[in-house]
Design a protein around this motif. Structure first.
Motif, PDB file in Angstrom:
ATOM      1  N   THR A 269       0.775  -2.268   2.525  1.00  0.00           N
ATOM      2  CA  THR A 269       1.310  -0.981   2.971  1.00  0.00           C
ATOM      3  C   THR A 269       0.534   0.176   2.372  1.00  0.00           C
ATOM      4  OG1 THR A 269       3.501  -1.992   3.155  1.00  0.00           O
ATOM      5  CG2 THR A 269       3.400   0.411   3.115  1.00  0.00           C
ATOM      6  N   SER A 270       0.195   0.043   1.076  1.00  0.00           N
ATOM      7  CA  SER A 270      -0.590   1.100   0.431  1.00  0.00           C
ATOM      8  C   SER A 270      -1.969   1.222   1.055  1.00  0.00           C
ATOM      9  CB  SER A 270      -0.716   0.796  -1.064  1.00  0.00           C
ATOM     10  OG  SER A 270      -1.528   1.750  -1.706  1.00  0.00           O
ATOM     11  N   ALA A 271      -2.607   0.066   1.349  1.00  0.00           N
ATOM     12  CA  ALA A 271      -3.933   0.095   1.973  1.00  0.00           C
ATOM     13  C   ALA A 271      -3.867   0.728   3.362  1.00  0.00           C
ATOM     14  CB  ALA A 271      -4.501  -1.322   2.053  1.00  0.00           C
ATOM     15  N   VAL A 272      -2.830   0.358   4.111  1.00  0.00           N
ATOM     16  CA  VAL A 272      -2.670   0.935   5.446  1.00  0.00           C
ATOM     17  C   VAL A 272      -2.456   2.449   5.357  1.00  0.00           C
ATOM     18  CG1 VAL A 272      -1.174   0.992   7.462  1.00  0.00           C
ATOM     19  CG2 VAL A 272      -1.840  -1.190   6.491  1.00  0.00           C
ATOM     20  N   ALA A 273      -1.649   2.869   4.382  1.00  0.00           N
ATOM     21  CA  ALA A 273      -1.423   4.307   4.207  1.00  0.00           C
ATOM     22  C   ALA A 273      -2.719   5.024   3.849  1.00  0.00           C
ATOM     23  CB  ALA A 273      -0.367   4.539   3.127  1.00  0.00           C
TER      24      ALA A 273
ATOM     25  N   SER B 203       2.584  -8.280  -2.297  1.00  0.00           N
ATOM     26  CA  SER B 203       1.478  -8.258  -1.334  1.00  0.00           C
ATOM     27  C   SER B 203       1.763  -7.287  -0.205  1.00  0.00           C
ATOM     28  CB  SER B 203       1.252  -9.668  -0.775  1.00  0.00           C
ATOM     29  OG  SER B 203       0.931 -10.579  -1.806  1.00  0.00           O
ATOM     30  N   THR B 204       2.999  -7.292   0.266  1.00  0.00           N
ATOM     31  CA  THR B 204       3.379  -6.355   1.319  1.00  0.00           C
ATOM     32  C   THR B 204       3.218  -4.912   0.862  1.00  0.00           C
ATOM     33  OG1 THR B 204       4.952  -7.982   2.178  1.00  0.00           O
ATOM     34  CG2 THR B 204       5.232  -5.703   2.894  1.00  0.00           C
TER      35      THR B 204
ATOM     36  N   LYS C 240      -7.270   8.406   5.736  1.00  0.00           N
ATOM     37  CA  LYS C 240      -8.679   8.643   6.035  1.00  0.00           C
ATOM     38  C   LYS C 240      -8.880   8.945   7.517  1.00  0.00           C
ATOM     39  CE  LYS C 240     -10.620   5.884   2.263  1.00  0.00           C
ATOM     40  NZ  LYS C 240     -11.448   4.710   1.915  1.00  0.00           N
ATOM     41  N   LEU C 241      -8.110   8.258   8.351  1.00  0.00           N
ATOM     42  CA  LEU C 241      -8.205   8.534   9.784  1.00  0.00           C
ATOM     43  C   LEU C 241      -7.828   9.976  10.093  1.00  0.00           C
ATOM     44  CD1 LEU C 241      -6.711   5.328  11.451  1.00  0.00           C
ATOM     45  CD2 LEU C 241      -9.102   5.952  11.221  1.00  0.00           C
ATOM     46  N   ASN C 242      -6.886  10.515   9.300  1.00  0.00           N
ATOM     47  CA  ASN C 242      -6.421  11.889   9.536  1.00  0.00           C
ATOM     48  C   ASN C 242      -7.305  12.930   8.873  1.00  0.00           C
ATOM     49  OD1 ASN C 242      -4.184  11.068  11.058  1.00  0.00           O
ATOM     50  ND2 ASN C 242      -2.962  10.735   9.226  1.00  0.00           N
ATOM     51  N   THR C 243      -8.347  12.500   8.117  1.00  0.00           N
ATOM     52  CA  THR C 243      -9.231  13.448   7.449  1.00  0.00           C
ATOM     53  C   THR C 243     -10.166  14.074   8.474  1.00  0.00           C
ATOM     54  OG1 THR C 243      -9.151  12.120   5.423  1.00  0.00           O
ATOM     55  CG2 THR C 243     -10.924  13.734   5.630  1.00  0.00           C
ATOM     56  N   LYS C 244     -10.159  15.400   8.564  1.00  0.00           N
ATOM     57  CA  LYS C 244     -10.986  16.098   9.539  1.00  0.00           C
ATOM     58  C   LYS C 244     -12.453  16.017   9.127  1.00  0.00           C
ATOM     59  CE  LYS C 244      -7.463  19.365  11.078  1.00  0.00           C
ATOM     60  NZ  LYS C 244      -7.107  20.781  11.262  1.00  0.00           N
TER      61      LYS C 244
END
Length: 334
Positions: free
Chosen positions: A205-209, A200-201, A214-218
């Protein structure tokens, strides 16, 4: 002298020459190894026991041979003084607080003396100086140490034997783990739970990554909000405007509420008009009377206009109004 004797003399001379050459080479070789032909100084050290060190044994400094033992003499009541010939080139590296230590060349090699460098800024040794010695462990000391170690090992072995016996008998925590099947099952289930938690961890972790990527996608709104200061400032201004609007709406709602309360109250004129039926009837009657009075006033004014006493006044007034209207039409042509 016959030719045979001459031949024998020549052969003997050749053998003697070869022997002398070998002897000289041996002397030179031995002298080179013993540093006999190198300028040297003499240092001395007093040992309680030389442990088989003899004249001719090598002297080492930091692993480099710098001289040989030249002489061994008794010193005092039961000590031994060792005289060492040291290369003069090594003198500048040996200080007065250096220490002489016994050793051997290899595991079972010849005995030798090692000079350990001193600490600090002590002056260098001079010819004839006596340096200190390091205490070396003798065979008896080594045997005592081995006996103490053997006793410690025996104690550890006995303790370990007792621990393993208790474990096999099911005593203590480890013994319970080894003998209790229920506990073993719980540990197995705990291991399974830990594996599931780890999986689960890993998913989280994969989901957070993925989310951070996506947050870093311009070009996305989230990235613009995080990186573009202009967008952030505009958003901040909009939020502030919304807060002001919400405050104004709240104030307006409160005012409307107060107004509604006043309209529902009979302590003011509007509230009385809206809520008091008797006052409303009176007001209606008053309005009706005003209408009647206005109608009668109009009739009276009409009658006054036809009265011969005031007829001239009203005609002059009508002519003045007509003249004023005519002048106004000339000033504002269409």
């Amino acid at each position: 002298m016959s030719a045979t004797e001459n031949k024998r003399s020549i052969v003997v001379g050749i053998f003697i020459f070869i022997g002398l050459a070998i002897f000289i080479a041996a002397v030179l070789t031995l002298g080179g190894k013993q540093k006999r032909f190198v300028s040297s100084i003499t240092l001395k050290a007093v040992f309680n026991n030389v442990n088989g060190i003899q004249a001719g044994n090598n002297i080492f400094f930091s692993g480099v041979k710098i001289g040989t033992v030249s002489k061994i003499n008794f010193y005092g009541n039961a000590q031994v003084e060792v005289t060492m010939h040291i290369e003069e080139a090594a003198q500048k590296y040996i200080h007065k607080n250096s220490v002489a230590k016994q050793g051997s060349e290899g595991f079972i090699g010849n005995k030798m003396i090692e000079i350990l460098p001193g600490q600090g800024d002590a002056p260098q040794v001079e010819d004839g100086d006596r340096i200190n010695v390091a205490t070396a462990l003798g065979p008896e000391d080594i045997m005592k140490t081995l006996q103490a170690n053997n006793k410690n090992i025996l104690t550890i072995t006995d303790d370990f034997k007792k621990v393993t016996t208790d474990m096999l008998a099911g005593k203590g925590t480890l013994g319970t783990l080894l003998a209790d099947t229920v506990m073993a099952g719980r540990l197995r289930q705990m291991t399974i739970n830990l594996e599931n938690a780890s999986a689960s961890t890993a998913r989280v972790t994969s989901a957070v990554a993925q989310y951070t990527s996506k947050l870093n996608t311009k070009g996305t709104l989230t990235n613009e909000l995080l990186t573009d200061t202009t967008v952030f400032a505009s958003l901040k201004t909009a939020v502030k405007s919304l807060q002001n609007t919400a405050a104004s709406a709240s104030e307006m709602t409160n005012n409307l509420k107060l107004t509604s309360n006043k309209l529902n109250s009979d302590k003011n004129a509007v509230g009385v008009l809206l809520n008091d039926e008797q006052t409303a009837a009176k007001l209606k009657n008053t309005v009706s009377n005003l209408e009647s009075s206005t109608k009668k006033l109009d009739e009276n004014m009409e009658a006054l206009q036809h009265n011969f006493l005031l007829r001239g006044f009203f005609k002059k007034k009508a002519k003045a109004e007509a003249a004023a209207a005519k002048d106004q039409s000339h000033q504002d042509p269409k």
